[in-house]
Motif scaffolding. Structure first.
Motif, PDB file in Angstrom:
ATOM      1  N   ASP A   1       2.159  -3.224  10.311  1.00 35.90           N
ATOM      2  CA  ASP A   1       0.856  -3.736   9.869  1.00 35.90           C
ATOM      3  C   ASP A   1       0.656  -5.139  10.435  1.00 35.90           C
ATOM      4  OD1 ASP A   1      -1.555  -4.042   8.487  1.00 35.90           O
ATOM      5  OD2 ASP A   1      -0.553  -4.756   6.672  1.00 35.90           O
ATOM      6  N   ALA A   2       0.277  -5.190  11.694  1.00 42.09           N
ATOM      7  CA  ALA A   2       0.133  -6.483  12.368  1.00 42.09           C
ATOM      8  C   ALA A   2      -0.972  -7.334  11.754  1.00 42.09           C
ATOM      9  CB  ALA A   2      -0.142  -6.258  13.856  1.00 42.09           C
ATOM     10  N   SER A   3      -2.050  -6.694  11.304  1.00 44.18           N
ATOM     11  CA  SER A   3      -3.170  -7.450  10.735  1.00 44.18           C
ATOM     12  C   SER A   3      -2.871  -7.945   9.322  1.00 44.18           C
ATOM     13  CB  SER A   3      -4.429  -6.583  10.705  1.00 44.18           C
ATOM     14  OG  SER A   3      -4.274  -5.500   9.791  1.00 44.18           O
ATOM     15  N   GLY A   4      -1.946  -7.289   8.643  1.00 43.51           N
ATOM     16  CA  GLY A   4      -1.603  -7.668   7.275  1.00 43.51           C
ATOM     17  C   GLY A   4      -2.529  -7.094   6.222  1.00 43.51           C
ATOM     18  N   GLN A   5      -3.544  -6.347   6.637  1.00 44.33           N
ATOM     19  CA  GLN A   5      -4.532  -5.857   5.679  1.00 44.33           C
ATOM     20  C   GLN A   5      -3.955  -4.789   4.753  1.00 44.33           C
ATOM     21  OE1 GLN A   5      -8.200  -4.040   7.224  1.00 44.33           O
ATOM     22  NE2 GLN A   5      -9.322  -5.360   5.812  1.00 44.33           N
ATOM     23  N   ARG A   6      -3.188  -3.869   5.299  1.00 36.14           N
ATOM     24  CA  ARG A   6      -2.584  -2.828   4.456  1.00 36.14           C
ATOM     25  C   ARG A   6      -1.558  -3.437   3.504  1.00 36.14           C
ATOM     26  NH1 ARG A   6       0.089   1.149   8.256  1.00 36.14           N
ATOM     27  NH2 ARG A   6       0.596   2.216   6.304  1.00 36.14           N
ATOM     28  N   THR A   7      -0.798  -4.389   4.009  1.00 36.95           N
ATOM     29  CA  THR A   7       0.173  -5.085   3.158  1.00 36.95           C
ATOM     30  C   THR A   7      -0.529  -5.811   2.019  1.00 36.95           C
ATOM     31  OG1 THR A   7       1.611  -5.401   5.086  1.00 36.95           O
ATOM     32  CG2 THR A   7       2.041  -6.773   3.161  1.00 36.95           C
ATOM     33  N   ALA A   8      -1.628  -6.478   2.353  1.00 36.07           N
ATOM     34  CA  ALA A   8      -2.397  -7.200   1.337  1.00 36.07           C
ATOM     35  C   ALA A   8      -3.030  -6.244   0.336  1.00 36.07           C
ATOM     36  CB  ALA A   8      -3.469  -8.047   2.009  1.00 36.07           C
ATOM     37  N   ALA A   9      -3.451  -5.062   0.807  1.00 39.03           N
ATOM     38  CA  ALA A   9      -4.071  -4.082  -0.089  1.00 39.03           C
ATOM     39  C   ALA A   9      -3.068  -3.588  -1.132  1.00 39.03           C
ATOM     40  CB  ALA A   9      -4.616  -2.906   0.715  1.00 39.03           C
ATOM     41  N   VAL A  10      -1.836  -3.342  -0.698  1.00 33.93           N
ATOM     42  CA  VAL A  10      -0.790  -2.932  -1.648  1.00 33.93           C
ATOM     43  C   VAL A  10      -0.538  -4.043  -2.663  1.00 33.93           C
ATOM     44  CG1 VAL A  10       1.652  -2.343  -1.883  1.00 33.93           C
ATOM     45  CG2 VAL A  10       0.306  -1.351  -0.020  1.00 33.93           C
ATOM     46  N   ALA A  11      -0.465  -5.265  -2.180  1.00 34.42           N
ATOM     47  CA  ALA A  11      -0.234  -6.402  -3.072  1.00 34.42           C
ATOM     48  C   ALA A  11      -1.375  -6.565  -4.069  1.00 34.42           C
ATOM     49  CB  ALA A  11      -0.067  -7.675  -2.247  1.00 34.42           C
ATOM     50  N   LEU A  12      -2.604  -6.462  -3.583  1.00 37.43           N
ATOM     51  CA  LEU A  12      -3.771  -6.629  -4.451  1.00 37.43           C
ATOM     52  C   LEU A  12      -3.822  -5.547  -5.522  1.00 37.43           C
ATOM     53  CD1 LEU A  12      -6.452  -7.899  -5.236  1.00 37.43           C
ATOM     54  CD2 LEU A  12      -7.549  -6.572  -3.415  1.00 37.43           C
ATOM     55  N   ARG A  13      -3.556  -4.321  -5.142  1.00 41.50           N
ATOM     56  CA  ARG A  13      -3.596  -3.220  -6.109  1.00 41.50           C
ATOM     57  C   ARG A  13      -2.623  -3.466  -7.259  1.00 41.50           C
ATOM     58  NH1 ARG A  13      -3.037   0.545  -2.744  1.00 41.50           N
ATOM     59  NH2 ARG A  13      -0.802   0.956  -2.894  1.00 41.50           N
ATOM     60  N   ASN A  14      -1.437  -3.923  -6.937  1.00 42.90           N
ATOM     61  CA  ASN A  14      -0.442  -4.152  -7.986  1.00 42.90           C
ATOM     62  C   ASN A  14      -0.721  -5.425  -8.779  1.00 42.90           C
ATOM     63  OD1 ASN A  14       2.031  -2.098  -7.804  1.00 42.90           O
ATOM     64  ND2 ASN A  14       1.212  -2.404  -5.753  1.00 42.90           N
ATOM     65  N   CYS A  15      -1.393  -6.383  -8.170  1.00 40.72           N
ATOM     66  CA  CYS A  15      -1.844  -7.558  -8.934  1.00 40.72           C
ATOM     67  C   CYS A  15      -2.851  -7.140 -10.000  1.00 40.72           C
ATOM     68  CB  CYS A  15      -2.473  -8.588  -8.002  1.00 40.72           C
ATOM     69  SG  CYS A  15      -1.297  -9.507  -6.987  1.00 40.72           S
ATOM     70  N   LEU A  16      -3.736  -6.234  -9.647  1.00 42.35           N
ATOM     71  CA  LEU A  16      -4.736  -5.758 -10.607  1.00 42.35           C
ATOM     72  C   LEU A  16      -4.086  -4.974 -11.740  1.00 42.35           C
ATOM     73  CD1 LEU A  16      -7.583  -4.646  -8.153  1.00 42.35           C
ATOM     74  CD2 LEU A  16      -7.433  -6.753  -9.497  1.00 42.35           C
ATOM     75  N   TYR A  17      -2.970  -4.311 -11.445  1.00 39.59           N
ATOM     76  CA  TYR A  17      -2.257  -3.583 -12.500  1.00 39.59           C
ATOM     77  C   TYR A  17      -1.679  -4.535 -13.548  1.00 39.59           C
ATOM     78  CZ  TYR A  17      -2.407   0.534  -9.431  1.00 39.59           C
ATOM     79  OH  TYR A  17      -2.817   1.583  -8.645  1.00 39.59           O
ATOM     80  N   LEU A  18      -1.534  -5.800 -13.192  1.00 41.05           N
ATOM     81  CA  LEU A  18      -1.010  -6.785 -14.143  1.00 41.05           C
ATOM     82  C   LEU A  18      -2.053  -7.203 -15.182  1.00 41.05           C
ATOM     83  CD1 LEU A  18       0.852  -9.123 -11.609  1.00 41.05           C
ATOM     84  CD2 LEU A  18       1.951  -7.603 -13.266  1.00 41.05           C
ATOM     85  N   LEU A  19      -3.325  -6.961 -14.895  1.00 39.68           N
ATOM     86  CA  LEU A  19      -4.401  -7.455 -15.757  1.00 39.68           C
ATOM     87  C   LEU A  19      -4.326  -6.959 -17.204  1.00 39.68           C
ATOM     88  CD1 LEU A  19      -7.477  -7.391 -13.335  1.00 39.68           C
ATOM     89  CD2 LEU A  19      -6.533  -9.384 -14.507  1.00 39.68           C
TER      90      LEU A  19
END
Length: 236
Positions: free
Chosen positions: A93-111
């Motif tokens: 994932d050279a752009s980092g977008q997929r990596t960031a998407a995984v991170a964001l999804r799990n951040c939202l699970y913390l809510l």
């Protein structure tokens, strides 16, 4: 025995599943998150002798927290991971977008975790507020990383993850509801229910007495004279 079983299974999972997967498949990060989430569950089982819904809160927080934490780290150190032969999700994932998407999804699970802690009677309402704000803060850094995909944003998310966990655990400790307070809440709820039931019973008794006081009207259901109406009685 339950705690010992958790300890043994976690050791096996770490040594014989997670460690080999590091050089085989990117799913190693998710397996590692399970390994990292089991210790608080082990402690709960050792203290209570069982696994309950309340005991799943901290393991859930640790699991969801590890994904943005290690996704940021894997993106920042992807060259080092590649040189070491580790198969990390960020390497493809050279752009980092997929990596960031995984991170964001799990951040939202913390809510919802703060609300669940409050709803299950583990903490006060203050923890619900603080935990939600904390999850929104780390989610904000994940959104920034997703939109921009820069190393700077990944590092900011990594630093936010370092701050999140100790603050979350400190809040859980400070705002916890003790067993005596939980018992007091239960007793107060029982008293309220009993008082409500007592009031209902008293009202029913009053209504029954009121019915007994009413004069009979069955004999007067037909007027004694055709030109007179049937007598009626006012309710006392």
């Amino acid at each position: 025995m339950l705690a010992a079983g958790f300890g043994a299974s976690n050791l096996l999972l770490y040594a014989f599943v997670y460690t080999p997967l590091k050089q085989i498949h990117p799913i190693n990060t998710w397996v590692g998150a399970i390994v990292g989430a089991i210790p608080p569950l082990l402690g709960w089982a050792a203290a209570s002798g069982q696994v309950s819904l309340n005991g799943m809160l901290l393991p859930a927080a640790l699991y969801f927290w590890q994904l943005p934490h290690f996704m940021a780290l894997a993106y920042l150190c992807r060259k080092d991971y590649a040189d070491g032969g580790f198969r990390m999700f960020s390497l493809a994932d050279a752009s980092g977008q997929r990596t960031a998407a995984v991170a964001l999804r799990n951040c939202l699970y913390l809510l919802p975790l703060g609300y669940l802690a409050y709803d299950w009677g583990l903490t006060s309402g203050w923890f619900c507020l603080e935990s939600t704000l904390l999850a929104l803060a780390i989610s904000g850094t994940a959104i920034s990383f997703y939109l921009n995909g820069t190393t700077k944003d990944a590092r900011r998310m990594f630093h936010a993850s370092l701050l999140y966990l100790p603050v979350f655990m400190s809040g859980l400790l400070v705002h916890r509801v003790t067993e005596s307070e939980q018992q007091m809440t239960i007793e107060n709820s029982v008293k309220i229910v009993q008082m409500s039931s007592s009031l209902d019973t008293t009202e029913e008794a009053r209504e029954e007495k009121r019915m007994k006081r009413r004069p009979p009207v069955a004999y007067a259901s037909v007027a004694p004279f055709p030109f007179l109406p049937a007598p009626s009685y006012a309710t006392p």
